[in-house]
Design an enzyme around this catalytic site. Structure first.
Site, PDB file in Angstrom:
ATOM      1  N   GLN A 136      41.257  48.179  47.832  1.00  0.00           N
ATOM      2  CA  GLN A 136      42.185  47.053  47.727  1.00  0.00           C
ATOM      3  C   GLN A 136      43.604  47.485  48.075  1.00  0.00           C
ATOM      4  O   GLN A 136      44.322  46.791  48.814  1.00  0.00           O
ATOM      5  CB  GLN A 136      42.142  46.482  46.311  1.00  0.00           C
ATOM      6  CG  GLN A 136      43.218  45.439  46.026  1.00  0.00           C
ATOM      7  CD  GLN A 136      43.127  44.892  44.630  1.00  0.00           C
ATOM      8  OE1 GLN A 136      42.336  43.989  44.371  1.00  0.00           O
ATOM      9  NE2 GLN A 136      43.916  45.431  43.700  1.00  0.00           N
TER      10      GLN A 136
ATOM     11  N   HIS B 134      47.107  48.491  33.206  1.00  0.00           N
ATOM     12  CA  HIS B 134      48.046  47.464  33.667  1.00  0.00           C
ATOM     13  C   HIS B 134      49.456  47.743  33.135  1.00  0.00           C
ATOM     14  O   HIS B 134      50.445  47.612  33.860  1.00  0.00           O
ATOM     15  CB  HIS B 134      47.612  46.076  33.172  1.00  0.00           C
ATOM     16  CG  HIS B 134      46.315  45.591  33.717  1.00  0.00           C
ATOM     17  ND1 HIS B 134      45.189  45.509  32.950  1.00  0.00           N
ATOM     18  CD2 HIS B 134      45.972  45.150  34.958  1.00  0.00           C
ATOM     19  CE1 HIS B 134      44.196  45.022  33.680  1.00  0.00           C
ATOM     20  NE2 HIS B 134      44.643  44.806  34.902  1.00  0.00           N
TER      21      HIS B 134
ATOM     22  N   LEU C  12      44.322  42.454  29.949  1.00  0.00           N
ATOM     23  CA  LEU C  12      45.143  43.631  30.213  1.00  0.00           C
ATOM     24  C   LEU C  12      44.779  44.823  29.330  1.00  0.00           C
ATOM     25  O   LEU C  12      44.356  44.668  28.192  1.00  0.00           O
ATOM     26  CB  LEU C  12      46.615  43.283  30.005  1.00  0.00           C
ATOM     27  CG  LEU C  12      47.163  42.124  30.844  1.00  0.00           C
ATOM     28  CD1 LEU C  12      48.638  41.921  30.558  1.00  0.00           C
ATOM     29  CD2 LEU C  12      46.934  42.357  32.336  1.00  0.00           C
TER      30      LEU C  12
ATOM     31  N   GLY D 240      44.581  39.446  34.332  1.00  0.00           N
ATOM     32  CA  GLY D 240      44.538  39.368  32.885  1.00  0.00           C
ATOM     33  C   GLY D 240      43.577  40.359  32.260  1.00  0.00           C
ATOM     34  O   GLY D 240      43.197  41.345  32.883  1.00  0.00           O
TER      35      GLY D 240
ATOM     36  N   SER E 107      39.497  49.778  32.843  1.00  0.00           N
ATOM     37  CA  SER E 107      39.124  48.574  33.585  1.00  0.00           C
ATOM     38  C   SER E 107      38.865  47.452  32.602  1.00  0.00           C
ATOM     39  O   SER E 107      38.350  47.684  31.496  1.00  0.00           O
ATOM     40  CB  SER E 107      37.861  48.829  34.414  1.00  0.00           C
ATOM     41  OG  SER E 107      37.355  47.630  34.956  1.00  0.00           O
TER      42      SER E 107
ATOM     43  N   GLN F 185      38.025  35.212  45.181  1.00  0.00           N
ATOM     44  CA  GLN F 185      37.601  36.587  45.440  1.00  0.00           C
ATOM     45  C   GLN F 185      36.333  36.955  44.678  1.00  0.00           C
ATOM     46  O   GLN F 185      35.934  38.119  44.651  1.00  0.00           O
ATOM     47  CB  GLN F 185      38.718  37.584  45.152  1.00  0.00           C
ATOM     48  CG  GLN F 185      39.153  37.718  43.716  1.00  0.00           C
ATOM     49  CD  GLN F 185      40.436  38.538  43.582  1.00  0.00           C
ATOM     50  OE1 GLN F 185      41.520  38.084  43.954  1.00  0.00           O
ATOM     51  NE2 GLN F 185      40.316  39.745  43.050  1.00  0.00           N
TER      52      GLN F 185
END
Length: 278
Positions: free
Chosen positions: A152, A36, A32, A30, A184, A60
């Site tokens: 990742q 994204h 966003l 989320g 980000s 995480q």
């Protein structure tokens, strides 16, 4: 459409598969931004149907305060995804993802233990577990991830291959703000002055990449990069590393394999990561 249960997600995906349609998956936490949405645009271009998941995954986060302050804006996220033409938004609760008695976790070994893994214990175990669950729940053909989270992405590729998961992984180029800062969700927590100083990260990476390509010693280039970030006000600097792009093992010189510069550093309490191909 908004789906909130695993059963609803699986049922809808089954309808699409029965119709012979391909499914693209964009997992997010989320808050966003256009980075994204660029993943969504790529997914729409490649797949018949697109599912975006929004789930702030507690497993995480090794720092409870980081989980508490992680930006959330569900209403705006839904509006953005609806405008982008997403076919389904999966908004599960923690209880849907981790029902009572949940006791299984995926561990990815050495690839997840360096860089981010060394500074965020358990982070990649939680990420790998939830992403694997989302792959299974959605039955997607292809999943789309941003290259900003380079480590990742490599871990996801690794466990997808290791576990023979029937899904294709697509990495999408990092989108950047006009001044070069990687987009980000955490950027929202930067004040105006910090935002102006944060551009030191992409500038430092670009400078280090350039000097390495020109033949400078890697150790010298990394030391200079750390010094540049300190001068810009970053503290702590968790790492500035030059690594094999796939294995993430440190390398001391350019060779015939793709390499990557990676950085993680904190500015005014906001931890930022970035990377650049060399």
């Amino acid at each position: 459409m908004i789906l909130k249960t695993v059963e609803a997600l699986r049922s809808q995906a089954a309808v699409w598969r029965a119709a012979g349609e391909t499914i693209g998956l964009v997992p997010t936490m989320g808050a966003l931004h256009d980075g994204h949405l660029s993943l969504v645009r790529t997914a729409r271009a490649e797949c018949d149907r697109v599912i975006v998941t929004i789930f702030v995954n507690p497993t995480q986060f090794n720092n409870p305060e980081d989980l508490k302050t992680y930006p959330r804006d569900e209403a705006r996220d839904i509006e953005l995804l609806s405008e982008a033409g997403v076919d389904a938004i999966f908004l599960p609760s923690v209880e849907q993802m981790y029902p009572q008695g949940f006791a299984t976790s995926l561990k990815v070994g050495a690839l997840a233990e360096r860089l981010e893994g060394a500074h965020r214990p358990g982070h990649f175990d939680g990420m790998a577990t939830v992403v694997t669950k989302l792959f299974s729940m959605s039955g997607a053909d292809t999943a789309f991830f941003g290259e900003k989270d380079w480590q990742q992405l490599q871990i996801i590729r690794r466990f997808t291959a290791d576990l023979n998961l029937p899904i294709r992984i697509v990495g999408c180029a990092t989108l950047r703000e006009e001044e070069g800062l990687a987009m980000s969700s955490r950027n929202r927590r930067l004040g105006a002055a910090a935002r102006a100083r944060a551009v030191a990260i992409p500038q430092t990476l670009a400078r280090a990449a350039r000097t390495i390509r020109q033949g400078a010693e890697v150790a010298d280039a990394l030391a200079q990069a750390r010094d540049d970030l300190h001068k810009a006000g970053f503290s702590p600097i968790d790492y500035v590393a030059f690594c094999d792009a796939e294995t993430l093992e440190p390398v001391s010189a350019l060779n015939d394999r793709p390499a990557r510069l990676l950085v993680a550093a904190t500015l005014d309490g906001v931890r930022l990561i970035d990377n650049l191909a060399v």
